[in-house]
Enzyme design. Structure first.
Site, PDB file in Angstrom:
ATOM      1  N   SER A 256       0.848  -1.202   0.000  1.00 17.02           N
ATOM      2  CA  SER A 256       0.000   0.000   0.000  1.00 17.02           C
ATOM      3  C   SER A 256       0.873   1.238   0.000  1.00 17.02           C
ATOM      4  O   SER A 256       2.057   1.180   0.335  1.00 17.02           O
ATOM      5  CB  SER A 256      -0.882   0.028   1.252  1.00 17.02           C
ATOM      6  N   ASP A 257       0.298   2.383  -0.332  1.00 17.40           N
ATOM      7  CA  ASP A 257       1.034   3.627  -0.125  1.00 17.40           C
ATOM      8  C   ASP A 257       0.938   3.988   1.367  1.00 17.40           C
ATOM      9  O   ASP A 257       0.206   3.352   2.141  1.00 17.40           O
ATOM     10  CB  ASP A 257       0.504   4.748  -1.034  1.00 17.40           C
ATOM     11  N   TYR A 258       1.650   5.012   1.726  1.00 14.70           N
ATOM     12  CA  TYR A 258       1.848   5.408   3.128  1.00 14.70           C
ATOM     13  C   TYR A 258       0.516   5.641   3.847  1.00 14.70           C
ATOM     14  O   TYR A 258      -0.225   6.560   3.484  1.00 14.70           O
ATOM     15  CB  TYR A 258       2.670   6.695   3.124  1.00 14.70           C
ATOM     16  N   GLN A 259       0.218   4.804   4.807  1.00 18.10           N
ATOM     17  CA  GLN A 259      -1.020   4.902   5.603  1.00 18.10           C
ATOM     18  C   GLN A 259      -2.293   4.755   4.782  1.00 18.10           C
ATOM     19  O   GLN A 259      -3.384   5.072   5.258  1.00 18.10           O
ATOM     20  CB  GLN A 259      -1.092   6.246   6.347  1.00 18.10           C
ATOM     21  N   ALA A 260      -2.181   4.303   3.542  1.00 21.87           N
ATOM     22  CA  ALA A 260      -3.353   4.311   2.668  1.00 21.87           C
ATOM     23  C   ALA A 260      -4.424   3.312   3.112  1.00 21.87           C
ATOM     24  O   ALA A 260      -5.606   3.524   2.842  1.00 21.87           O
ATOM     25  CB  ALA A 260      -2.938   4.040   1.223  1.00 21.87           C
TER      26      ALA A 260
END
Ligand code: BGC
Length: 714
Positions: A256-260
């Site tokens: 996933s992207d950052y905290q997504a």
């Protein structure tokens, strides 16, 4: 039993979720540092990967912690090595302007070598978001506006980072194709904004480079932060599972992207962390980057019956498989020790960085051949806030780079023209509205024969979270430029930026203009090479350069309209207050010599499905010095069941020519590449008439045209 089966059988649920959880190091003035809580998560087997960590000792230390956990599973250590690690190369948008796949591959390999030597396993590159809006700060990280070109970059970068598809050598890292997909279409160029594009442009434009990356064997895919028509990419089961995994056969990792994953709650599709975790896992996201949503929500999701334990096992298997492919289960990898060698940048990496940087420079304008500067006898005033700005030369996403290793334009020019009279004054600030001793700038300029004005944006003004609604010159730089122009001396504008800047008025009045983007640690030397003529500029724009912001989004591969722009017809597709043409077309870029294109021929005008379209054109160097020309080939399917763009880029070629010499350049395109997705999204090659355009850039005025037919039947 394989190692992966054995490990899976021995793992608790908490340890499995740990393999799907990524923690982050923090950045301190002394470099990255693993915070206390991340260390204990690793030691307890509750984190299987780390973001933002590099350095032999630090990564060894983290790996040691993991080895000491109950099952001793090594970590995946990841970092955004986007355009170099210690040696910083040009930003991706700039480097795309070289149109040179071997160079794209070489800088990726060189970056991988430095990063791997410092314990990095995964880079979050290449970024493959087709970008058509200069307001969006992340256009700097992208290969520009064209899906075919982005696909070429995708393949070269994957080869460069990863090497041979079978296993990772010690000097390679796993590459990540990001951000799937459509992030570049964020509404109004505002970062993270939702997107709403057609299914056709999703497939033809935005997904195409990812498909190419998968075909090239990319190890990791990162879904974008954004949502498409209400469906966040992080939970987009249709795209991630059905298209990427099933239709394309991608069996690598999805991170996933950052905290997504946690953000699925604010995206409005999950009520709590358990739902967020369940949606992402169901969609096929294997690792939750940093947000802790899997750690907090997956066990609960399992209890509530929102996920199946087999999905968790499948994801863990993919994580362990990449660790195995990278050789991480073996003893300390030799690549760690490679870092004891000469610290980067080395003379060799600098030479590559300089070559990449000078090839990335685009000469936008050169009235009266004011460039190149003659080596002697001219007094030069180097003016502007970017003239002596080492850190800015590195551009965004250069976390392991250091300003001390960068060469500013002033330094580069002083070295290149040692003994010449070079006056320097900053003149203005970028980030504030303050001038910086404007008088000093004016007097330096008055005492000179030529002014080199170094303006643009700071590195932080492009990249992530750096959208600009007014992508012109920030701070009082416009006034500084006006003051310099008012002196009436020859003026060369050097534009440093992560995007095409909307400065048409200044470009019109400057004698010469160079787009120098952010060129990395050798920026100053490379710019000096071009200013002095040691290097004859050869870069070509990978994006259309708008005349005014009101034309955005602007790109060459527009679809047809029933009312094409017509100056004599009000009811045609145009503006009543601006031309429709951009300031500079895709592919534009001048040289210190002049090229003439003539005599476009096709080997055959009648082609069948298995044939190649073969076009030849004569290119003549009509100037007085050697130079490199790039020739582009576009096609247009005249009548199709779904209307096709007026120009689609299908090939390009480069030719190096001595003064006065000519050459015949051949470009070929498999007829199969003329197929497209029909109304039901099935690839189809429709017989009929095609137009082919060949020339130096995408402007219709610059292109020679021919036609051919594709025959139907077998
Ligand atoms: C960016 C990604 C990047 C990640 C890790 C995110 O904010 O969107 O491109 O890879 O951070 O640094």
């Amino acid at each position: 039993m394989s190692r992966i089966d054995r490990l899976l059988a021995a793992m608790t649920l908490e340890e499995k979720i740990g393999q799907l959880t990524m923690v982050s190091a923090g950045l301190t003035p002394l470099g990255p540092c693993l915070p206390h809580d991340a260390r204990s998560e690793i030691a307890l087997g509750r984190a299987g990967s780390v973001l933002n960590l590099w350095g032999v000792e630090r990564t060894d230390d983290a790996q040691r912690l993991a080895k000491e956990s109950r099952l001793g599973i090594p970590l995946l250590i990841s970092f955004d090595v986007l355009h170099g690690h210690r040696t910083i190369y040009p930003i991706p948008l700039a480097e795309t302007a070289t149109f040179d796949p071997l160079l794209w591959e070489a800088t990726a390999h060189a970056a991988a070598r430095e990063a791997a030597a410092e314990g990095v396993d995964i880079t979050y590159a290449p970024m493959l978001d087709v970008s058509r809006d200069p307001r969006w700060g992340r256009i700097a990280e992208s290969p520009g506006e064209d899906p075919w070109l982005c696909s070429q970059v995708a393949a070269a970068k994957v080869r460069g980072y990863q090497g041979a598809p079978s296993a990772f050598a010690d000097d390679r890292v796993a590459a990540t194709a990001k951000h799937l997909a459509g992030y570049g279409a964020s509404v109004a160029g505002r970062d993270y904004a939702a997107i709403d594009i057609s299914e056709r442009s999703l497939h033809e434009v935005y997904l195409a480079p990812f498909k190419a990356a998968v075909a090239a064997g990319v190890a990791v895919i990162m879904p974008a932060f954004v949502s498409l028509a209400g469906a966040p990419m992080t939970s987009n089961r249709h795209l991630l599972r059905h298209i990427v995994r099933e239709a394309w056969g991608f069996d690598g990792l999805i991170i996933s992207d950052y905290q997504a994953v946690a953000e699925l709650v604010t995206q409005g599709v999950a009520a709590d962390m358990a739902e967020a975790a369940a949606l992402a896992l169901a969609a096929g996201v294997d690792i939750d980057m940093v947000g802790g949503a899997y750690a907090r929500g997956l066990a609960l999701a399992l209890e509530r019956g929102l996920v199946r334990s087999e999905w968790i096992d499948e994801a863990v298997r993919r994580v362990l498989a990449l660790k195995e492919r990278l050789g991480l289960f073996d003893a300390l990898r030799p690549r760690h020790r490679a870092a004891d060698a000469e610290p980067a940048p080395t003379p060799a990496s600098r030479a590559l960085a300089r070559d990449a940087a000078r090839r990335s420079i685009v000469l936008l304008k050169n009235a009266n051949s004011v460039l190149p500067l003659s080596a002697t006898g001219r007094r030069i005033a180097l003016i502007g806030p970017l003239a002596d700005a080492r850190l800015d030369m590195l551009g965004p996403w250069s976390g392991a780079g250091a300003a001390k290793n960068a060469v500013s334009i002033l330094e580069g020019l002083r070295t290149a023209l040692a003994g010449s009279d070079i006056g320097y004054a900053k003149g203005a600030d970028i980030a504030t509205s303050d001038f910086d001793d404007l008088q000093a700038a004016e007097s330096a300029a008055r005492n000179a024969d030529v002014i080199v004005l170094c303006v643009g944006e700071s590195a932080q003004m492009s990249g992530e979270a750096a959208s600009r609604a007014r992508p012109a010159l920030p701070g009082p730089q416009q006034e500084l430029a006006e003051a310099m122009l008012a002196l009436g001396k020859p003026l060369i504008m050097v534009l440093s930026s992560g995007r095409p800047l909307l400065v048409s008025g200044l470009i019109e009045r400057a004698d010469a203009v160079l787009a120098t983007w952010f060129l990395g640690c050798e920026a100053g030397n490379a710019i000096a090479d071009v200013l002095t003529g040691r290097w004859n500029p050869s870069g070509r724009l990978p994006v259309t350069w708008p005349l005014e912001l009101g034309q955005v989004p602007i790109f060459f591969s527009e679809g047809p309209t029933g009312r094409p722009p017509d100056a004599n017809n009000r009811y045609s597709s145009k503006y009543i207050d601006l031309p429709v043409e951009p300031l500079f077309a895709f592919g534009h870029g001048l040289s210190y010599t002049r090229f003439i294109h003539r005599n476009l021929r096709l080997r055959s005008h009648d082609l069948a499905a298995g044939d190649d379209l073969v076009a030849t054109i004569d290119v003549c160097n009509d100037g007085d010095r050697e130079g490199e020309e790039t020739v582009f080939l576009f096609t247009h399917d005249v009548v199709a069941s779904v209307a096709r763009p007026l120009r689609e880029l299908k090939a390009y070629a480069k030719v190096q020519l001595a003064a006065g010499k000519s050459a015949t350049v051949t470009l070929s395109v498999p007829v199969a590449a003329l197929s497209f997705l029909d109304a039901s999204f099935t690839p189809v090659l429709e017989p009929g008439e095609f137009e082919v355009y060949v020339g130096p850039n995408a402007s219709p005025r610059a292109l020679l045209k021919s036609t051919f037919r594709v025959r139907g039947g077998a």
